[in-house]
Design a protein around this motif. Structure first.
Motif, mmCIF file in Angstrom:
data_model
loop_
_atom_site.group_PDB
_atom_site.id
_atom_site.type_symbol
_atom_site.label_atom_id
_atom_site.label_comp_id
_atom_site.label_asym_id
_atom_site.label_seq_id
_atom_site.Cartn_x
_atom_site.Cartn_y
_atom_site.Cartn_z
ATOM 1 N N ALA A 1 19.872 91.336 14.384
ATOM 2 C CA ALA A 1 18.964 91.460 13.494
ATOM 3 C C ALA A 1 18.418 93.388 14.036
ATOM 4 C CB ALA A 1 17.680 91.184 14.239
ATOM 5 N N ARG B 1 16.632 84.716 9.740
ATOM 6 C CA ARG B 1 15.323 86.017 10.894
ATOM 7 C C ARG B 1 17.036 85.440 12.336
ATOM 8 N NH1 ARG B 1 10.713 86.794 10.146
ATOM 9 N NH2 ARG B 1 10.815 84.101 9.755
ATOM 10 N N ARG C 1 15.925 83.206 4.083
ATOM 11 C CA ARG C 1 15.610 84.367 5.399
ATOM 12 C C ARG C 1 15.229 83.773 5.954
ATOM 13 N NH1 ARG C 1 15.297 87.450 7.913
ATOM 14 N NH2 ARG C 1 14.371 89.801 7.927
ATOM 15 N N ASN C 2 14.665 83.419 6.711
ATOM 16 C CA ASN C 2 14.095 83.099 7.831
ATOM 17 C C ASN C 2 14.421 82.418 8.375
ATOM 18 O OD1 ASN C 2 11.576 83.623 7.470
ATOM 19 N ND2 ASN C 2 10.202 81.322 6.494
ATOM 20 N N ARG D 1 18.595 94.011 4.446
ATOM 21 C CA ARG D 1 17.327 92.952 4.425
ATOM 22 C C ARG D 1 16.412 93.976 3.497
ATOM 23 N NH1 ARG D 1 15.085 93.126 9.349
ATOM 24 N NH2 ARG D 1 13.271 94.950 8.433
ATOM 25 N N ARG E 1 18.813 87.230 15.673
ATOM 26 C CA ARG E 1 17.773 87.146 16.882
ATOM 27 C C ARG E 1 18.664 86.722 17.866
ATOM 28 N NH1 ARG E 1 11.784 88.164 15.160
ATOM 29 N NH2 ARG E 1 12.194 89.839 13.301
ATOM 30 N N SER F 1 19.084 95.016 8.606
ATOM 31 C CA SER F 1 18.172 96.208 8.064
ATOM 32 C C SER F 1 18.449 96.785 7.294
ATOM 33 C CB SER F 1 17.445 96.744 9.509
ATOM 34 O OG SER F 1 18.033 98.002 9.609
#
Length: 166
Positions: free
Chosen positions: A122, A59, A55-56, A131, A63, A128
């Motif tokens: 993102a 992210r 997940r990180n 997520r 971005r 979003s």
């Protein structure tokens, strides 16, 4: 030797043997259950850590404006690959309730992977939203894991001990 003495000795030996066997069986079951909980605790922790790492990574991808679509997709798939092995371990080791919720979490995160890999950024509503669905499923998974491991009842017992006068 009177028969009553011999019969009493035999009955006592049988009672002692049966009692020992029952105690050993009870101890074996308790140890087996404790071992299963330990195995699940480690697996659940590893699975959550793997999901978190993926997940990180997604992210960061969502971005990053500098990667092209091929690099982004390759990076997203590489980040998610370790989750597959743990997913299969979850399917055979976790309790049925946890396994079902973990499968939902896996699929939700895979959707996030696909969005990040396709170049969705993102700030995009699709990213979003995906997520948020993943985070909701993850919250349910953690609750199911805590329940399965008995962590909620242990916390309740500790709270009661802390609140009771000594």
């Amino acid at each position: 030797m009177p028969w009553s003495t011999l019969a009493s000795a035999v009955v006592g030996a049988v009672i002692a043997t049966v009692s020992a066997a029952l105690l050993d069986r009870s101890r074996w079951r308790r140890d087996r259950h404790a071992h299963l909980l330990d195995v699940r605790r480690v697996l659940y922790s590893d699975y959550l850590a793997c999901l978190s790492q993926a997940r990180n990574d997604f992210r960061i991808l969502a971005r990053n404006l500098d990667l092209n679509t091929t690099e982004r997709d390759h990076s997203a798939r590489a980040s998610f690959a370790p989750c597959y092995g743990l997913r299969y371990q979850m399917s055979i080791t976790a309790s049925p309730g946890v396994a079902a919720v973990s499968e939902d979490v896996f699929r939700r995160l895979r959707e996030v992977r696909d969005l990040a890999g396709a170049g969705t950024l993102a700030g995009d509503e699709r990213y979003s939203g995906g997520r948020a669905q993943y985070e909701d499923a993850l919250t349910r998974l953690r609750a199911a894991m805590r329940h399965d491991l008995g962590a909620d009842s242990m916390s309740d017992q500790q709270d009661v001990r802390r609140c009771s006068p000594s």
